[in-house]
Motif scaffolding. Structure first.
Motif, PDB file in Angstrom:
ATOM      1  N   PHE A  82       0.922  -1.279   0.031  1.00 35.49           N
ATOM      2  CA  PHE A  82      -0.498  -0.038  -0.012  1.00 35.49           C
ATOM      3  C   PHE A  82       0.527   1.109   0.155  1.00 35.49           C
ATOM      4  O   PHE A  82       0.860   1.856  -0.556  1.00 35.49           O
ATOM      5  N   LEU A  83       2.062   1.270   0.801  1.00 34.48           N
ATOM      6  CA  LEU A  83       3.136   2.389   0.832  1.00 34.48           C
ATOM      7  C   LEU A  83       3.695   2.593  -0.492  1.00 34.48           C
ATOM      8  O   LEU A  83       3.096   4.051  -0.995  1.00 34.48           O
ATOM      9  N   ARG A  84       3.894   1.478  -1.162  1.00 36.09           N
ATOM     10  CA  ARG A  84       4.625   1.168  -2.559  1.00 36.09           C
ATOM     11  C   ARG A  84       3.461   1.670  -3.065  1.00 36.09           C
ATOM     12  O   ARG A  84       4.035   2.338  -4.486  1.00 36.09           O
ATOM     13  N   ARG A  85       1.985   1.822  -3.244  1.00 28.99           N
ATOM     14  CA  ARG A  85       1.257   2.612  -4.796  1.00 28.99           C
ATOM     15  C   ARG A  85       1.407   3.567  -4.653  1.00 28.99           C
ATOM     16  O   ARG A  85       1.113   3.976  -5.728  1.00 28.99           O
ATOM     17  N   LYS A  86       1.422   4.902  -3.094  1.00 28.80           N
ATOM     18  CA  LYS A  86       1.748   5.954  -3.552  1.00 28.80           C
ATOM     19  C   LYS A  86       2.940   6.587  -3.272  1.00 28.80           C
ATOM     20  O   LYS A  86       3.089   7.591  -3.268  1.00 28.80           O
ATOM     21  N   LEU A  87       4.201   5.861  -4.031  1.00 30.06           N
ATOM     22  CA  LEU A  87       5.247   6.167  -4.707  1.00 30.06           C
ATOM     23  C   LEU A  87       5.379   5.756  -6.724  1.00 30.06           C
ATOM     24  O   LEU A  87       5.210   4.317  -6.213  1.00 30.06           O
ATOM     25  N   GLY A  88       6.644   5.537  -6.934  1.00 26.28           N
ATOM     26  CA  GLY A  88       7.056   4.953  -8.006  1.00 26.28           C
ATOM     27  C   GLY A  88       8.056   5.198  -7.887  1.00 26.28           C
ATOM     28  O   GLY A  88       9.573   6.335  -7.452  1.00 26.28           O
ATOM     29  N   ILE A  89       8.896   4.300  -8.021  1.00 24.76           N
ATOM     30  CA  ILE A  89       9.953   3.833  -8.073  1.00 24.76           C
ATOM     31  C   ILE A  89      11.178   3.894  -9.381  1.00 24.76           C
ATOM     32  O   ILE A  89      10.553   2.960 -10.164  1.00 24.76           O
ATOM     33  N   VAL A  90      12.037   4.589  -9.327  1.00 20.57           N
ATOM     34  CA  VAL A  90      12.484   3.993 -11.340  1.00 20.57           C
ATOM     35  C   VAL A  90      13.833   3.486 -11.018  1.00 20.57           C
ATOM     36  O   VAL A  90      14.773   3.905 -10.232  1.00 20.57           O
ATOM     37  N   PHE A  91      14.823   2.776 -11.600  1.00 23.19           N
ATOM     38  CA  PHE A  91      15.714   1.815 -11.092  1.00 23.19           C
ATOM     39  C   PHE A  91      16.725   2.117 -12.467  1.00 23.19           C
ATOM     40  O   PHE A  91      16.416   3.044 -13.383  1.00 23.19           O
ATOM     41  N   GLN A  92      18.054   2.291 -12.640  1.00 27.85           N
ATOM     42  CA  GLN A  92      18.534   2.092 -13.169  1.00 27.85           C
ATOM     43  C   GLN A  92      19.162   1.757 -14.483  1.00 27.85           C
ATOM     44  O   GLN A  92      18.779   1.366 -15.024  1.00 27.85           O
ATOM     45  N   ASP A  93      18.555   0.236 -13.662  1.00 28.92           N
ATOM     46  CA  ASP A  93      19.023  -0.775 -14.773  1.00 28.92           C
ATOM     47  C   ASP A  93      17.453  -0.832 -15.536  1.00 28.92           C
ATOM     48  O   ASP A  93      17.112  -2.882 -15.943  1.00 28.92           O
ATOM     49  N   PHE A  94      16.079  -0.737 -15.580  1.00 29.03           N
ATOM     50  CA  PHE A  94      15.002  -0.896 -15.605  1.00 29.03           C
ATOM     51  C   PHE A  94      13.919  -1.811 -14.627  1.00 29.03           C
ATOM     52  O   PHE A  94      13.023  -1.392 -14.527  1.00 29.03           O
ATOM     53  N   GLN A  95      14.204  -4.092 -15.209  1.00 27.74           N
ATOM     54  CA  GLN A  95      13.722  -4.253 -14.553  1.00 27.74           C
ATOM     55  C   GLN A  95      12.418  -4.550 -15.175  1.00 27.74           C
ATOM     56  O   GLN A  95      11.328  -4.937 -14.877  1.00 27.74           O
ATOM     57  N   LEU A  96      12.952  -4.904 -16.642  1.00 29.53           N
ATOM     58  CA  LEU A  96      11.524  -4.373 -17.266  1.00 29.53           C
ATOM     59  C   LEU A  96      11.529  -6.281 -17.365  1.00 29.53           C
ATOM     60  O   LEU A  96      12.551  -7.264 -17.889  1.00 29.53           O
ATOM     61  N   PHE A  97      10.119  -7.290 -17.893  1.00 34.33           N
ATOM     62  CA  PHE A  97      10.357  -8.067 -18.092  1.00 34.33           C
ATOM     63  C   PHE A  97      11.124  -8.035 -19.407  1.00 34.33           C
ATOM     64  O   PHE A  97      10.083  -8.709 -20.118  1.00 34.33           O
ATOM     65  N   PRO A  98      11.715  -9.216 -19.724  1.00 32.02           N
ATOM     66  CA  PRO A  98      12.099  -9.329 -20.878  1.00 32.02           C
ATOM     67  C   PRO A  98      11.069 -10.405 -22.270  1.00 32.02           C
ATOM     68  O   PRO A  98      11.129  -9.480 -23.518  1.00 32.02           O
ATOM     69  N   ASP A  99      10.551 -11.050 -21.945  1.00 28.20           N
ATOM     70  CA  ASP A  99       9.470 -12.060 -22.360  1.00 28.20           C
ATOM     71  C   ASP A  99       7.956 -11.376 -22.366  1.00 28.20           C
ATOM     72  O   ASP A  99       7.526 -11.612 -22.769  1.00 28.20           O
ATOM     73  N   ARG A 100       8.132 -10.243 -22.488  1.00 30.06           N
ATOM     74  CA  ARG A 100       6.907  -9.613 -22.433  1.00 30.06           C
ATOM     75  C   ARG A 100       6.492  -8.457 -23.046  1.00 30.06           C
ATOM     76  O   ARG A 100       7.420  -7.431 -22.703  1.00 30.06           O
ATOM     77  N   THR A 101       5.344  -7.602 -23.838  1.00 31.67           N
ATOM     78  CA  THR A 101       5.453  -6.817 -24.212  1.00 31.67           C
ATOM     79  C   THR A 101       5.723  -5.617 -23.574  1.00 31.67           C
ATOM     80  O   THR A 101       5.075  -5.498 -21.805  1.00 31.67           O
ATOM     81  N   VAL A 102       5.273  -4.604 -23.102  1.00 29.63           N
ATOM     82  CA  VAL A 102       5.143  -3.199 -23.314  1.00 29.63           C
ATOM     83  C   VAL A 102       4.337  -3.196 -21.826  1.00 29.63           C
ATOM     84  O   VAL A 102       4.015  -2.844 -20.891  1.00 29.63           O
TER      85      VAL A 102
END
Length: 238
Positions: A82-102
């Motif tokens: 619930f705390l993190r829903r009120k935050l936006g967290i942006v990482f240097q290394d992206f941390q996107l799922f490579p096998d999923r579309t945007v």
């Protein structure tokens, strides 16, 4: 509820730990709802540890802190999402799922944070992608995007829940100067719309160009340009 006169972040007499090691001590600062703040310091000085403490990835053991209306001292595990829903967290290394579309990357976060209405999810997904200049990227895979475009997806992901503050850990660190400038301007646009920004950076050119407030991790302390703790000459020594 966060009232208009309350800071988004308030930290007092805190110590930041990694395991049994004290990384920062006697940390005191506030961030107002519309502020843009740089977080600087040498590698290993405590920048990432401070950010991780603010989004409850590291426990706050000593001192007091309230972030987006949530008291971090002894915060229950069930309340961290619930705390993190009120935050936006942006990482240097992206941390996107490579096998999923945007789109699938964004939907994953939305489902994890309680979204259920598919029509509203699609509308919000399109809205945030348009907002970061990637309106046509929903069906693309991360590897089909440039580094700057991937970082824009990460920012879009961070904006899904209309956060009160964005916590950004070296968001331009892996990007070339021209792309970095574009990403930084995007952060400025987000800030102008009322979202606070706390951005860790090593980019001294940004510090020279913009007169935003600076927090500096140095020798186990957090210095604050707002209270004149940081001589301008010391900014070079990051």
């Amino acid at each position: 509820m966060i009232f208009s006169n309350e800071p988004i972040v308030s930290v007092s007499n805190a110590s930041i730990f990694q395991g049994i090691n004290t990384i920062l001590r006697d940390v005191n600062f506030e961030i107002e709802k519309d502020e843009f703040v740089f977080l600087i310091g040498r590698t290993g000085s405590g920048k990432s540890s401070l950010l991780k403490t603010l989004y409850a990835d590291l426990p706050l053991i000593m001192g007091e802190a309230v972030v987006a209306g949530y008291r971090l001292n002894g915060i229950k595990t069930k309340n961290i999402p619930f705390l993190r829903r009120k935050l936006g967290i942006v990482f240097q290394d992206f941390q996107l799922f490579p096998d999923r579309t945007v789109a699938e990357n964004l939907y994953f976060v939305m489902r994890a944070t309680g979204w259920k209405d598919k029509t509203k999810m699609k509308s919000r997904m399109v809205e945030v992608l348009m907002g970061v200049g990637l309106g046509g990227a929903a069906t693309k895979m991360p590897h089909q995007l440039s580094g700057g475009e991937q970082q824009r997806v990460v920012i879009a992901r961070a904006l899904l829940n209309e956060p009160a503050i964005l916590l950004a850990d070296e968001p331009t660190g892996n990007l070339d100067p021209e792309v970095s400038d574009g990403i930084f301007r995007l952060f400025q646009d987000i800030n102008k719309k009322g979202t606070a920004i706390l951005m860790a950076t090593h980019n001294y050119e940004l510090l020279k160009k913009y007169s935003y407030r600076i927090l500096k991790c140095e020798n186990g302390l957090l210095l604050d340009s707002k209270t004149r703790d940081i001589p301008l000459s010391s900014i070079h020594d990051m």
